[in-house]
Design an enzyme around this catalytic site. Structure first.
Site, mmCIF file in Angstrom:
data_model
loop_
_atom_site.group_PDB
_atom_site.id
_atom_site.type_symbol
_atom_site.label_atom_id
_atom_site.label_comp_id
_atom_site.label_asym_id
_atom_site.label_seq_id
_atom_site.Cartn_x
_atom_site.Cartn_y
_atom_site.Cartn_z
ATOM 1 N N ASP A 8 -3.867 0.817 -8.787
ATOM 2 C CA ASP A 8 -5.376 0.327 -9.038
ATOM 3 C C ASP A 8 -5.743 0.258 -10.318
ATOM 4 O O ASP A 8 -6.539 -0.659 -10.659
ATOM 5 C CB ASP A 8 -6.149 1.663 -8.470
ATOM 6 C CG ASP A 8 -6.002 1.951 -6.905
ATOM 7 O OD1 ASP A 8 -5.447 1.045 -6.612
ATOM 8 O OD2 ASP A 8 -6.447 2.989 -6.632
ATOM 9 N N GLU A 33 0.776 -1.253 0.043
ATOM 10 C CA GLU A 33 -0.022 0.022 -0.063
ATOM 11 C C GLU A 33 0.942 1.097 0.138
ATOM 12 O O GLU A 33 1.911 1.370 0.560
ATOM 13 C CB GLU A 33 -0.845 0.003 1.243
ATOM 14 C CG GLU A 33 -2.249 0.439 0.990
ATOM 15 C CD GLU A 33 -3.089 -0.288 0.079
ATOM 16 O OE1 GLU A 33 -3.245 0.261 -0.983
ATOM 17 O OE2 GLU A 33 -3.685 -1.127 0.498
#
Length: 410
Positions: free
Chosen positions: A200, A61
């Site tokens: 993403d 992340e």
């Protein structure tokens, strides 16, 4: 820019992009629904129907904008699009989730800042294609999204990638999955104003059913890694905390700027270049607010590589502690968690999850938990009860499986 899909598609289903819980006839149902919606909004029959999924990130992340590593999967929840090309330069946009109005734009007038509603994401893709040297025109676009918004599941990337995939076919552009992802990222960065990395969009465009996507954002290489938790007697649960986040509000940009500033202080092109052995000295040399960011990025990259090794060896259960360590880093070093995500992690692990962490940009959104099959009900009840006791809104809890990326359905 390379994409390595890896062998096999172990989890192809009759409708592998359906919302969770839908049955074998879901493909026909949703295709028929968006075709009917298109006819009601625009008249006529669309040229085709496409879908692009949301994603959860297993680990890795806030590493993509430091040229690091990530390990996302696409999820069954997707954005569906019925589309038809136009030859008059008009771009007409309608969403089932909208206010019933159709947004009408002219492609030659598209520029960053010109669209401020949800339509900025699909319109931005059309702009980005033209900016990238693909002369495309208008279209009628009818959307139905099954990806929860503001939940950290990349609803915006799904929206962008489904438009890029449709335009690729409508205008015969010859784009590959990585190209689609990068066009979609450019749209979000330059048109919608969110300075995200490419993770993403890569997950939404390049994923394969039954596998995770090992992403190296420096060279934009993507390799499929075996990830079949159900075969190992495990389930991956998503806990939507219902705490909405807005990555365009400046917090995300500040984190990225902090990482870039830290890299500059250390004389690095990107934080990915800092060896783990140099991490303690690097942190001591930086202001505390930058040192924390550096520690997260370097240790998170190491967690991605650890997770890939575990999955390649078939040790999916070993992923649990890696997830929990990632959450601790996001909470304590990156400081982008919130009380609801922390509570969801603690309650899930306390009820038997092997590990859990927040996923997505932070400041709310969702948590993922790796749960033995016999503990799913207990984990679900524990998280729901903990939220109730804390006075929080009831969370949404549902399982996900690794699903295919953007594709044409009709």
């Amino acid at each position: 820019m390379n994409f390595h899909p890896g062998p096999g598609r172990p989890h192809d289903s009759p409708f592998d992009l359906a919302p969770a819980g839908d049955g074998p006839d879901s493909r026909e149902t949703v295709v028929g629904s968006v075709r009917d919606g298109f006819a009601a909004a625009f008249g006529g029959v669309p040229d085709g129907v496409w879908a692009a999924p949301g994603r959860v990130n297993l680990i890795g992340e806030h590493t993509d904008y430091s040229e690091g590593f990530a390990l996302p999967i696409a999820i069954p929840q997707a954005t569906f699009l019925a589309a038809a090309a136009r030859d008059d330069g008009l771009l007409r946009l309608h969403s089932t989730q909208g206010d019933g109005r159709t947004t009408v734009l002219r492609t030659e007038e598209l520029k960053p800042g010109a669209v401020t509603t949800w339509a900025a994401y699909p319109a931005g893709v059309v702009w980005a294609l033209n900016e990238s040297g693909y002369p495309v025109g208008g279209a009628d676009l009818y959307f139905d999204s099954h990806v929860p918004t503001g939940a950290g599941l990349s609803s915006s990337a799904a929206l962008e990638c489904v438009v890029a995939a449709a335009y690729n076919d409508l205008y015969e552009l010859g784009l590959g999955p990585v190209d689609i992802a990068l066009v979609a990222q450019h749209a979000e960065n330059a048109f919608a104003g969110v300075p995200c990395g490419a993770m993403d969009q890569m997950a939404s465009a390049c994923s394969t059913a039954g596998r995770a996507l090992y992403l190296d954002t420096r060279g934009m290489t993507a390799t499929s890694i075996p990830f079949d938790p159900e075969r190992a007697g495990l389930h991956l649960l998503v806990v939507d905390t219902r705490v909405k986040h807005d990555l365009g509000d400046g917090a995300y940009a500040a984190l990225r700027q902090g990482c870039e500033a830290a890299a500059g202080h250390l004389g690095l092109g990107a934080l990915r270049d800092l060896p783990a052995a140099r991490l303690p000295a690097a942190v001591r040399s930086l202001p505390a607010d930058l040192g924390r960011l550096v520690r997260h990025v370097v240790t998170e990259n190491a967690r991605v590589e650890q997770a890939v090794a575990l999955l390649n060896s078939g040790d999916i259960a070993g992923l649990g502690p890696v997830l929990s360590a990632g959450h601790a880093s996001l909470r304590d070093d990156y400081r982008i968690s919130c009380p609801e995500t922390d509570l969801a992690v603690d309650a899930a692990v306390g009820a038997g999850a092997l590990g859990a962490r927040m996923t997505g940009g932070g400041f709310g959104g969702s948590v993922i938990a790796l749960v033995p099959g016999g503990r799913v009900a207990a984990v679900t009840e524990a998280v729901t009860s903990a939220f109730r006791s804390a006075g929080y809104a009831a969370p949404g809890i549902f399982p996900v499986v690794p699903s295919p990326g953007a594709r044409r359905l009709l």
